[in-house]
Design a protein around this motif. Sequence first.
Motif, PDB file in Angstrom:
ATOM      1  N   TRP A  75     -11.927 -24.246 -30.347  1.00  0.00           N
ATOM      2  CA  TRP A  75     -10.820 -23.954 -29.165  1.00  0.00           C
ATOM      3  C   TRP A  75     -10.532 -22.633 -29.192  1.00  0.00           C
ATOM      4  CZ3 TRP A  75     -11.977 -28.861 -30.651  1.00  0.00           C
ATOM      5  CH2 TRP A  75     -12.385 -29.654 -29.470  1.00  0.00           C
ATOM      6  N   MET A  76     -10.751 -21.638 -30.182  1.00  0.00           N
ATOM      7  CA  MET A  76     -10.191 -20.221 -30.279  1.00  0.00           C
ATOM      8  C   MET A  76     -10.659 -19.387 -29.101  1.00  0.00           C
ATOM      9  SD  MET A  76     -10.980 -17.386 -33.305  1.00  0.00           S
ATOM     10  CE  MET A  76      -9.875 -18.192 -34.480  1.00  0.00           C
ATOM     11  N   ARG A  77      -9.791 -18.625 -28.323  1.00  0.00           N
ATOM     12  CA  ARG A  77     -10.236 -17.740 -27.395  1.00  0.00           C
ATOM     13  C   ARG A  77     -11.341 -16.952 -27.903  1.00  0.00           C
ATOM     14  NH1 ARG A  77      -6.438 -14.522 -24.696  1.00  0.00           N
ATOM     15  NH2 ARG A  77      -6.352 -13.427 -26.542  1.00  0.00           N
ATOM     16  N   VAL A  78     -12.245 -16.416 -27.085  1.00  0.00           N
ATOM     17  CA  VAL A  78     -13.141 -15.232 -27.308  1.00  0.00           C
ATOM     18  C   VAL A  78     -12.562 -14.112 -27.798  1.00  0.00           C
ATOM     19  CG1 VAL A  78     -14.878 -13.801 -26.345  1.00  0.00           C
ATOM     20  CG2 VAL A  78     -15.109 -16.283 -25.625  1.00  0.00           C
ATOM     21  N   ALA A  79     -11.603 -13.744 -27.241  1.00  0.00           N
ATOM     22  CA  ALA A  79     -10.767 -12.549 -27.751  1.00  0.00           C
ATOM     23  C   ALA A  79     -10.436 -12.480 -28.924  1.00  0.00           C
ATOM     24  CB  ALA A  79      -9.686 -12.271 -26.584  1.00  0.00           C
ATOM     25  N   ASP A  80      -9.936 -13.947 -29.550  1.00  0.00           N
ATOM     26  CA  ASP A  80      -9.309 -14.201 -30.961  1.00  0.00           C
ATOM     27  C   ASP A  80     -10.418 -14.069 -31.942  1.00  0.00           C
ATOM     28  OD1 ASP A  80      -6.621 -13.904 -29.791  1.00  0.00           O
ATOM     29  OD2 ASP A  80      -6.876 -16.081 -29.132  1.00  0.00           O
ATOM     30  N   VAL A  81     -11.692 -13.932 -31.562  1.00  0.00           N
ATOM     31  CA  VAL A  81     -12.535 -14.073 -32.525  1.00  0.00           C
ATOM     32  C   VAL A  81     -12.664 -12.763 -33.305  1.00  0.00           C
ATOM     33  CG1 VAL A  81     -15.020 -14.674 -33.073  1.00  0.00           C
ATOM     34  CG2 VAL A  81     -13.847 -16.075 -31.540  1.00  0.00           C
ATOM     35  N   GLU A  82     -12.615 -12.725 -34.708  1.00  0.00           N
ATOM     36  CA  GLU A  82     -12.543 -11.582 -35.190  1.00  0.00           C
ATOM     37  C   GLU A  82     -13.974 -10.801 -35.223  1.00  0.00           C
ATOM     38  OE1 GLU A  82     -10.690 -10.738 -39.128  1.00  0.00           O
ATOM     39  OE2 GLU A  82      -9.111 -11.937 -38.597  1.00  0.00           O
TER      40      GLU A  82
END
Length: 179
Positions: A75-82
């Motif tokens: 459920w992590m946002r795409v923008a938050d994927v390191e």
Amino acid sequence: LHDVALVRTEHEDQVVGHLGPDVLGPDWNLDEALRRLRSHPDEQIGVAILDQRNLCGPGNLYKVEGLFVCGVHPWMRVADVEDLRGLVERTRSLMLANRDRPEQSTTGDLRRGRDHWVYGRKDRPCYRCGTPILRGDQGPDLQERITYWCPTCQATDAPVDPTARTGEPDHPPPLPGAH
């Protein structure tokens, strides 16, 4: 099949031109897939990986297994994927490793019950940490897909959609590190 259309080769783009790069295709384009994924920064990564407009190929099994192997919460946002590049490359490598055989194994072990890290393993202990695997529904209404994850190995400090369903009748305990 929902629709069937016969078109001349020179008009194929009218039918499939909206689709993203084919993960297993000879013309695979990682940079284009990443561009398409990043163009939806607020989308849940588990939904974005399955959206064939971003990249063609990954289905539900490879979505959840790739996310697990990379330690990314569904459920992590795409923008938050390191490491979005690493996630896409790892998911592709899992698919490449399995494309020429009927058995699908993401763990490298073909024995029944040992072939997947999290897929189909609800309530069973994680092979890495022993925490029970969770299962939930993810995606827009009427398009939900079953999602499996380890709440320890895939913990996140990023905001997680509070409406994410877990398949449980009551709300689950908060995920470690979730806000």
